[in-house]
Design an enzyme around this catalytic site. Structure first.
Site, PDB file in Angstrom:
ATOM      1  CB  CYS A 114     -69.117  10.642  39.777  1.00 53.86           C
ATOM      2  SG  CYS A 114     -68.609  12.032  41.126  1.00 53.86           S
ATOM      3  CG  HIS A 253     -67.913  12.858  36.067  1.00 49.90           C
ATOM      4  ND1 HIS A 253     -69.020  13.285  36.586  1.00 49.90           N
ATOM      5  CD2 HIS A 253     -67.090  12.354  36.976  1.00 49.90           C
ATOM      6  CE1 HIS A 253     -68.710  13.445  37.909  1.00 49.90           C
ATOM      7  NE2 HIS A 253     -67.613  13.101  38.113  1.00 49.90           N
ATOM      8  CG  ASN A 283     -67.617  16.403  40.347  1.00 49.31           C
ATOM      9  OD1 ASN A 283     -68.837  15.777  40.107  1.00 49.31           O
ATOM     10  ND2 ASN A 283     -66.752  15.521  40.999  1.00 49.31           N
TER      11      ASN A 283
HETATM   12  O1  UT7 Z   1     -66.024  12.934  40.391  1.00 47.95           O
HETATM   13  C1  UT7 Z   1     -65.670  11.934  41.129  1.00 47.95           C
HETATM   14  C2  UT7 Z   1     -64.059  11.502  40.777  1.00 47.95           C
HETATM   15  N1  UT7 Z   1     -63.217  12.696  41.407  1.00 47.95           N
HETATM   16  C3  UT7 Z   1     -62.240  13.009  40.596  1.00 47.95           C
HETATM   17  O2  UT7 Z   1     -62.151  12.548  39.598  1.00 47.95           O
HETATM   18  C4  UT7 Z   1     -61.193  14.223  41.241  1.00 47.95           C
HETATM   19  C5  UT7 Z   1     -59.758  13.624  41.140  1.00 47.95           C
HETATM   20  N2  UT7 Z   1     -58.958  14.527  41.671  1.00 47.95           N
HETATM   21  C6  UT7 Z   1     -58.687  15.974  41.125  1.00 47.95           C
HETATM   22  O3  UT7 Z   1     -59.231  16.207  40.318  1.00 47.95           O
HETATM   23  C7  UT7 Z   1     -57.478  16.557  41.926  1.00 47.95           C
HETATM   24  O4  UT7 Z   1     -56.624  15.573  42.457  1.00 47.95           O
HETATM   25  C8  UT7 Z   1     -58.025  17.760  42.599  1.00 47.95           C
HETATM   26  C9  UT7 Z   1     -58.375  18.973  41.798  1.00 47.95           C
HETATM   27  C10 UT7 Z   1     -58.692  17.147  43.716  1.00 47.95           C
HETATM   28  C11 UT7 Z   1     -56.387  18.191  43.301  1.00 47.95           C
HETATM   29  O5  UT7 Z   1     -55.662  18.715  42.266  1.00 47.95           O
HETATM   30  P1  UT7 Z   1     -54.103  18.155  42.304  1.00 47.95           P
HETATM   31  O6  UT7 Z   1     -53.284  18.574  41.223  1.00 47.95           O
HETATM   32  O7  UT7 Z   1     -54.213  16.835  42.464  1.00 47.95           O
HETATM   33  O8  UT7 Z   1     -53.730  18.893  43.538  1.00 47.95           O
HETATM   34  P2  UT7 Z   1     -53.051  18.263  45.076  1.00 47.95           P
HETATM   35  O9  UT7 Z   1     -54.060  17.488  45.741  1.00 47.95           O
HETATM   36  O10 UT7 Z   1     -51.812  17.273  44.700  1.00 47.95           O
HETATM   37  O11 UT7 Z   1     -52.503  19.328  45.791  1.00 47.95           O
HETATM   38  C12 UT7 Z   1     -51.311  20.196  45.396  1.00 47.95           C
HETATM   39  C13 UT7 Z   1     -51.138  21.280  45.925  1.00 47.95           C
HETATM   40  C14 UT7 Z   1     -50.939  20.851  47.660  1.00 47.95           C
HETATM   41  O12 UT7 Z   1     -49.951  21.817  48.231  1.00 47.95           O
HETATM   42  P3  UT7 Z   1     -48.574  21.243  48.376  1.00 47.95           P
HETATM   43  O13 UT7 Z   1     -48.754  19.821  49.429  1.00 47.95           O
HETATM   44  O14 UT7 Z   1     -47.977  21.084  47.140  1.00 47.95           O
HETATM   45  O15 UT7 Z   1     -47.728  22.421  49.285  1.00 47.95           O
HETATM   46  C15 UT7 Z   1     -52.299  21.189  48.167  1.00 47.95           C
HETATM   47  O16 UT7 Z   1     -52.383  21.460  49.592  1.00 47.95           O
HETATM   48  O17 UT7 Z   1     -52.321  22.277  46.163  1.00 47.95           O
HETATM   49  C16 UT7 Z   1     -52.899  22.546  47.468  1.00 47.95           C
HETATM   50  N3  UT7 Z   1     -54.086  22.670  47.371  1.00 47.95           N
HETATM   51  C17 UT7 Z   1     -54.612  23.786  47.182  1.00 47.95           C
HETATM   52  N4  UT7 Z   1     -54.277  25.134  46.960  1.00 47.95           N
HETATM   53  C18 UT7 Z   1     -55.321  26.102  46.942  1.00 47.95           C
HETATM   54  C19 UT7 Z   1     -55.344  21.749  47.684  1.00 47.95           C
HETATM   55  N5  UT7 Z   1     -56.396  22.243  47.345  1.00 47.95           N
HETATM   56  C20 UT7 Z   1     -56.080  23.686  47.111  1.00 47.95           C
HETATM   57  C21 UT7 Z   1     -56.974  24.593  47.024  1.00 47.95           C
HETATM   58  N6  UT7 Z   1     -56.547  25.982  46.878  1.00 47.95           N
HETATM   59  N7  UT7 Z   1     -58.381  24.725  46.952  1.00 47.95           N
END
Ligand code: UT7
Length: 333
Positions: A114, A253, A283
């Site tokens: 990125c 970004h 993204n």
């Molecule tokens: O550009 C390069 C750099 N990348 C970034 O900067 C991305 C950085 N990370 C993020 O933006 C976030 O971590 C994400 C958007 C990828 C994920 O958000 P989060 O708030 O960190 O969610 P999480 O991974 O902690 O997941 C929370 C819950 C999980 O369920 P449980 O375990 O709490 O039951 C996931 O399984 O949300 C669930 N989940 C989803 N639910 C519905 C994960 N993806 C999805 C989805 N739809 N697409």
């Protein structure tokens, strides 16, 4: 007077096809509310089959030349930030060079995920400042749909395809003032595409294990991104004796609206000084900053003399910021 690298044109290309949150609901176990509230994304663009990163990059470069009123033959160098090159070699820069007819240019790619555009921008500016070149094109382009697993809800909702490009030319008044560029290879395991390189060449095993797709440990990446992008945004101002109030536009970004929010809070600036288009494109990796900058310019958000900060965070880990004074007049209505 010091010679600076000035952005003298900015353009972008996005594919026509839209992939909405509603479309994704039919593909994986996700929902519009989760995607919007956790990321800020409503839709993203997907490039048609048979087209590649160089096709989007070439479209952006053609628009760039038209905007500046130059022939592609006047370009000295093309640098492309991308993690989705058309192929390992030749470089996507070479392929863009051929597609736009930049017969007198040399070209190469920069791999910094990125942060690819910011790294490429810093590299390109050196050729201008040193006096070696007069017209350097810097492209950020990624066809993320080529490496996204549309069965993996953790990643498929996040990414889209796009390209953006800027032209750098020498100037004594306006242009890039400073950079902070950093990397930390210990972050490699949290965001990567494992196979297809020299460590794990394509095999039945790599394909079966989905190692040719992007993998992200979202939580780990988020922790770093939210801290580091805010940190470098503030540091670049402090280092140059500016305050948040002095900023006319912040172009971060676009990976997650919550990461952008954290940087905006640390800068202490109003939201109307922040360029956000993650809702429309998701993204787009190396394309996010030139795409956001190009839309900001088109929307009349930038005027000559404005102080601008770019900030990024990406796989590697790689992160950084750039500070510049805008040197283009507003576009004619
Ligand atoms: O550009 C390069 C750099 N990348 C970034 O900067 C991305 C950085 N990370 C993020 O933006 C976030 O971590 C994400 C958007 C990828 C994920 O958000 P989060 O708030 O960190 O969610 P999480 O991974 O902690 O997941 C929370 C819950 C999980 O369920 P449980 O375990 O709490 O039951 C996931 O399984 O949300 C669930 N989940 C989803 N639910 C519905 C994960 N993806 C999805 C989805 N739809 N697409």
């Amino acid at each position: 007077m010091k010679r600076r690298a000035k952005i003298s044109a900015v353009a972008h290309y996005v594919p026509e096809r839209i992939l909405s949150n509603a479309d994704l609901e039919k593909m994986v176990d996700t929902n519009d509310e989760w995607i919007r509230t956790r990321t800020g994304i409503k839709e993203r663009r997907i490039l048609e089959p048979g087209k590649a990163t160089s096709d989007m990059g070439a479209e952006a470069v053609k628009k760039l030349c038209a905007q500046r009123g130059i022939s592609p033959e006047e370009i000295d160098l093309i640098i492309v930030g991308t993690v989705t090159p058309d192929m390992f070699f030749p470089s996507t820069g070479n392929l863009i060079q051929e597609k736009v007819g930049a017969k007198n240019a040399w070209s190469y790619d920069v791999a910094a995920a990125c942060s690819g555009f910011l790294y490429a921008l810093a590299s390109g500016a050196q050729y201008i400042v040193s006096g070696m070149h007069k017209k350097v094109v810097v492209v950020g382009a990624d066809k993320m749909s080529a490496i996204v697993n549309y069965k993996d809800r953790n990643t498929c909702v996040l990414f889209g395809d796009a390209a953006g490009a800027v032209l750098l030319e020498p100037d004594e008044e306006y242009g890039i003032i400073d950079y902070i560029l950093q990397s930390d290879g210990s972050g490699a395991e949290y965001l990567r595409m494992k196979a297809g390189g020299s460590l794990y060449p394509a095999s039945l095993e790599t394909v079966t294990n989905d190692w040719h797709f992007i993998y992200q440990d979202g939580k780990q990446v988020f922790k770093f991104a939210v801290t580091k992008m805010a940190e470098v945004s503030v540091q670049i101002l402090e280092k140059n004796n500016y305050k948040g109030d002095d900023l006319a536009l912040f172009v971060p970004h676009q990976a997650n609206l919550r990461i952008i929010d954290a940087a905006v809070k640390r800068l202490g600036i109003d939201y109307d000084k922040v360029m956000i288009n993650i809702d429309k494109y998701g993204n787009t990796t190396a394309a996010t900053i030139p795409l956001a900058l190009s839309e900001a310019y088109q929307q009349g958000k930038l005027d000559k003399g404005d102080l601008v900060v770019f900030a990024t965070f990406g796989g590697g880990f790689t992160w950084g910021s750039a500070l510049l004074t805008w040197g283009m007049d507003k576009p004619r209505a």
